[in-house]
Design a protein around this motif. Structure first.
Motif, PDB file in Angstrom:
ATOM      1  N   THR A 132      -4.997  -6.330  -6.730  1.00 49.39           N
ATOM      2  CA  THR A 132      -4.189  -6.715  -7.887  1.00 49.39           C
ATOM      3  C   THR A 132      -2.714  -6.545  -7.525  1.00 49.39           C
ATOM      4  OG1 THR A 132      -4.116  -4.472  -8.770  1.00 49.39           O
ATOM      5  CG2 THR A 132      -5.995  -5.853  -9.450  1.00 49.39           C
ATOM      6  N   PRO A 133      -1.820  -7.134  -8.300  1.00 48.61           N
ATOM      7  CA  PRO A 133      -0.393  -6.906  -8.034  1.00 48.61           C
ATOM      8  C   PRO A 133      -0.049  -5.405  -8.041  1.00 48.61           C
ATOM      9  CG  PRO A 133      -0.639  -8.756  -9.511  1.00 48.61           C
ATOM     10  CD  PRO A 133      -2.008  -8.152  -9.350  1.00 48.61           C
ATOM     11  N   LYS A 134      -0.659  -4.661  -8.960  1.00 50.50           N
ATOM     12  CA  LYS A 134      -0.403  -3.224  -9.065  1.00 50.50           C
ATOM     13  C   LYS A 134      -0.891  -2.485  -7.809  1.00 50.50           C
ATOM     14  CE  LYS A 134      -1.540   0.726 -11.988  1.00 50.50           C
ATOM     15  NZ  LYS A 134      -2.345   1.158 -13.144  1.00 50.50           N
ATOM     16  N   SER A 135      -2.102  -2.804  -7.330  1.00 52.09           N
ATOM     17  CA  SER A 135      -2.623  -2.106  -6.146  1.00 52.09           C
ATOM     18  C   SER A 135      -1.852  -2.512  -4.887  1.00 52.09           C
ATOM     19  CB  SER A 135      -4.126  -2.342  -5.968  1.00 52.09           C
ATOM     20  OG  SER A 135      -4.426  -3.678  -5.654  1.00 52.09           O
ATOM     21  N   LEU A 136      -1.412  -3.776  -4.826  1.00 54.54           N
ATOM     22  CA  LEU A 136      -0.596  -4.222  -3.697  1.00 54.54           C
ATOM     23  C   LEU A 136       0.738  -3.490  -3.692  1.00 54.54           C
ATOM     24  CD1 LEU A 136      -0.095  -6.084  -1.269  1.00 54.54           C
ATOM     25  CD2 LEU A 136       0.692  -7.837  -2.897  1.00 54.54           C
ATOM     26  N   LYS A 137       1.363  -3.378  -4.859  1.00 56.86           N
ATOM     27  CA  LYS A 137       2.645  -2.665  -4.983  1.00 56.86           C
ATOM     28  C   LYS A 137       2.490  -1.212  -4.523  1.00 56.86           C
ATOM     29  CE  LYS A 137       6.140  -1.581  -8.554  1.00 56.86           C
ATOM     30  NZ  LYS A 137       6.698  -0.437  -7.923  1.00 56.86           N
ATOM     31  N   ARG A 138       1.405  -0.564  -4.955  1.00 59.23           N
ATOM     32  CA  ARG A 138       1.158   0.831  -4.601  1.00 59.23           C
ATOM     33  C   ARG A 138       0.992   0.987  -3.081  1.00 59.23           C
ATOM     34  NH1 ARG A 138      -3.965   2.575  -7.215  1.00 59.23           N
ATOM     35  NH2 ARG A 138      -3.055   1.290  -8.801  1.00 59.23           N
ATOM     36  N   MET A 139       0.208   0.107  -2.465  1.00 59.90           N
ATOM     37  CA  MET A 139      -0.028   0.223  -1.024  1.00 59.90           C
ATOM     38  C   MET A 139       1.243  -0.075  -0.233  1.00 59.90           C
ATOM     39  SD  MET A 139      -2.131   1.172   1.106  1.00 59.90           S
ATOM     40  CE  MET A 139      -2.304   1.177   2.862  1.00 59.90           C
ATOM     41  N   LEU A 140       1.980  -1.089  -0.639  1.00 61.80           N
ATOM     42  CA  LEU A 140       3.230  -1.409   0.052  1.00 61.80           C
ATOM     43  C   LEU A 140       4.214  -0.250  -0.065  1.00 61.80           C
ATOM     44  CD1 LEU A 140       3.688  -5.176  -0.874  1.00 61.80           C
ATOM     45  CD2 LEU A 140       3.007  -4.207   1.344  1.00 61.80           C
ATOM     46  N   SER A 141       4.219   0.400  -1.219  1.00 59.37           N
ATOM     47  CA  SER A 141       5.080   1.565  -1.420  1.00 59.37           C
ATOM     48  C   SER A 141       4.701   2.684  -0.455  1.00 59.37           C
ATOM     49  CB  SER A 141       4.963   2.038  -2.873  1.00 59.37           C
ATOM     50  OG  SER A 141       5.725   3.195  -3.061  1.00 59.37           O
ATOM     51  N   ARG A 142       3.408   2.905  -0.272  1.00 61.01           N
ATOM     52  CA  ARG A 142       2.947   3.922   0.685  1.00 61.01           C
ATOM     53  C   ARG A 142       3.372   3.585   2.109  1.00 61.01           C
ATOM     54  NH1 ARG A 142      -3.256   5.154  -1.280  1.00 61.01           N
ATOM     55  NH2 ARG A 142      -2.676   6.120  -3.248  1.00 61.01           N
ATOM     56  N   LEU A 143       3.498   2.296   2.375  1.00 63.21           N
ATOM     57  CA  LEU A 143       3.921   1.849   3.706  1.00 63.21           C
ATOM     58  C   LEU A 143       5.443   1.798   3.837  1.00 63.21           C
ATOM     59  CD1 LEU A 143       1.321  -1.021   4.229  1.00 63.21           C
ATOM     60  CD2 LEU A 143       1.308   1.248   5.302  1.00 63.21           C
ATOM     61  N   GLY A 144       6.140   2.205   2.777  1.00 62.67           N
ATOM     62  CA  GLY A 144       7.600   2.267   2.823  1.00 62.67           C
ATOM     63  C   GLY A 144       8.290   0.984   2.420  1.00 62.67           C
ATOM     64  N   GLU A 145       7.561   0.052   1.836  1.00 66.93           N
ATOM     65  CA  GLU A 145       8.156  -1.221   1.429  1.00 66.93           C
ATOM     66  C   GLU A 145       8.141  -1.321  -0.099  1.00 66.93           C
ATOM     67  OE1 GLU A 145       7.543  -5.917   2.407  1.00 66.93           O
ATOM     68  OE2 GLU A 145       6.837  -4.443   3.864  1.00 66.93           O
ATOM     69  N   ARG A 146       9.310  -1.357  -0.686  1.00 65.21           N
ATOM     70  CA  ARG A 146       9.426  -1.393  -2.149  1.00 65.21           C
ATOM     71  C   ARG A 146       9.415  -2.847  -2.626  1.00 65.21           C
ATOM     72  NH1 ARG A 146       8.046   3.472  -2.626  1.00 65.21           N
ATOM     73  NH2 ARG A 146       9.493   5.063  -2.003  1.00 65.21           N
ATOM     74  N   LYS A 147       8.461  -3.145  -3.500  1.00 64.50           N
ATOM     75  CA  LYS A 147       8.363  -4.487  -4.098  1.00 64.50           C
ATOM     76  C   LYS A 147       8.134  -4.328  -5.587  1.00 64.50           C
ATOM     77  CE  LYS A 147       8.280  -6.991  -0.255  1.00 64.50           C
ATOM     78  NZ  LYS A 147       9.292  -7.924   0.097  1.00 64.50           N
ATOM     79  N   SER A 148       8.641  -5.286  -6.354  1.00 63.74           N
ATOM     80  CA  SER A 148       8.399  -5.282  -7.794  1.00 63.74           C
ATOM     81  C   SER A 148       7.021  -5.899  -8.054  1.00 63.74           C
ATOM     82  CB  SER A 148       9.475  -6.095  -8.519  1.00 63.74           C
ATOM     83  OG  SER A 148       9.310  -7.475  -8.214  1.00 63.74           O
ATOM     84  N   ILE A 149       6.522  -5.713  -9.261  1.00 60.91           N
ATOM     85  CA  ILE A 149       5.246  -6.339  -9.643  1.00 60.91           C
ATOM     86  C   ILE A 149       5.364  -7.858  -9.525  1.00 60.91           C
ATOM     87  CG2 ILE A 149       3.737  -6.821 -11.628  1.00 60.91           C
ATOM     88  CD1 ILE A 149       3.035  -4.184 -10.425  1.00 60.91           C
ATOM     89  N   ASP A 150       6.505  -8.425  -9.934  1.00 58.73           N
ATOM     90  CA  ASP A 150       6.704  -9.877  -9.827  1.00 58.73           C
ATOM     91  C   ASP A 150       6.624 -10.338  -8.376  1.00 58.73           C
ATOM     92  OD1 ASP A 150       6.969 -10.264 -12.555  1.00 58.73           O
ATOM     93  OD2 ASP A 150       9.178 -10.241 -12.515  1.00 58.73           O
ATOM     94  N   GLU A 151       7.251  -9.592  -7.476  1.00 57.38           N
ATOM     95  CA  GLU A 151       7.192  -9.937  -6.050  1.00 57.38           C
ATOM     96  C   GLU A 151       5.754  -9.860  -5.538  1.00 57.38           C
ATOM     97  OE1 GLU A 151      11.354  -8.589  -4.011  1.00 57.38           O
ATOM     98  OE2 GLU A 151      10.165  -6.977  -4.960  1.00 57.38           O
TER      99      GLU A 151
END
Length: 141
Positions: free
Chosen positions: A96-115
């Motif tokens: 989901t957009p939320k789970s993708l955002k969470r995983m990218l954040s763990r990898l050090g990449e900040r993205k918005s839900i829209d992104e």
């Protein structure tokens, strides 16, 4: 690919002790024994029968290549499933957009839900707003 085929040929020729271009159940048993494992005659015959596409009771080179390639494909799918589970996280069986955002954040990449929604939209083949395992597989291969 040619290098891969020559490796397959070397392994196949090692199994094919009598050099008739086919692997019999007894040749299969001998090779398995050489690596320290045991295979009963029944197990060897069942393996040969399973792999034998022309039903001559022997495994030809083409049968052998299909078997080895299938094993490699299984390993790739297993690895992809593992990676998918890392992104999936919500237990819903999709990214989901939320789970993708969470995983990218763990990898050090900040993205918005829209992104994240836009990233998912590129590979969302059925337009449901999430990435299923089959869509993930297409994306990764």
């Amino acid at each position: 690919m040619a290098d891969k085929m020559s490796q397959y040929e070397r392994v196949f020729n090692h199994f094919d002790e009598n050099k008739d271009g086919k692997i019999s159940s007894s040749e299969l048993r001998q090779c398995v024994k050489a690596i320290g494992e045991e295979l009963s005659e029944e197990e060897a015959e069942a393996a040969v029968k399973c792999l034998d596409s022309d039903e001559d009771g022997l495994v030809g080179f083409d049968d052998f290549v299909r078997f080895v390639d299938a094993g490699e494909e299984e390993e790739k799918v297993k690895d992809l499933k593992e990676a998918f589970r890392m992104y999936e996280m919500d237990g819903c069986g999709c990214i989901t957009p939320k789970s993708l955002k969470r995983m990218l954040s763990r990898l050090g990449e900040r993205k918005s839900i829209d992104e994240c929604q836009n990233m998912i939209a590129r590979y969302d083949l059925n337009g449901d707003g999430v990435i299923s395992f089959d869509e993930f597989r297409v994306m990764m291969l």
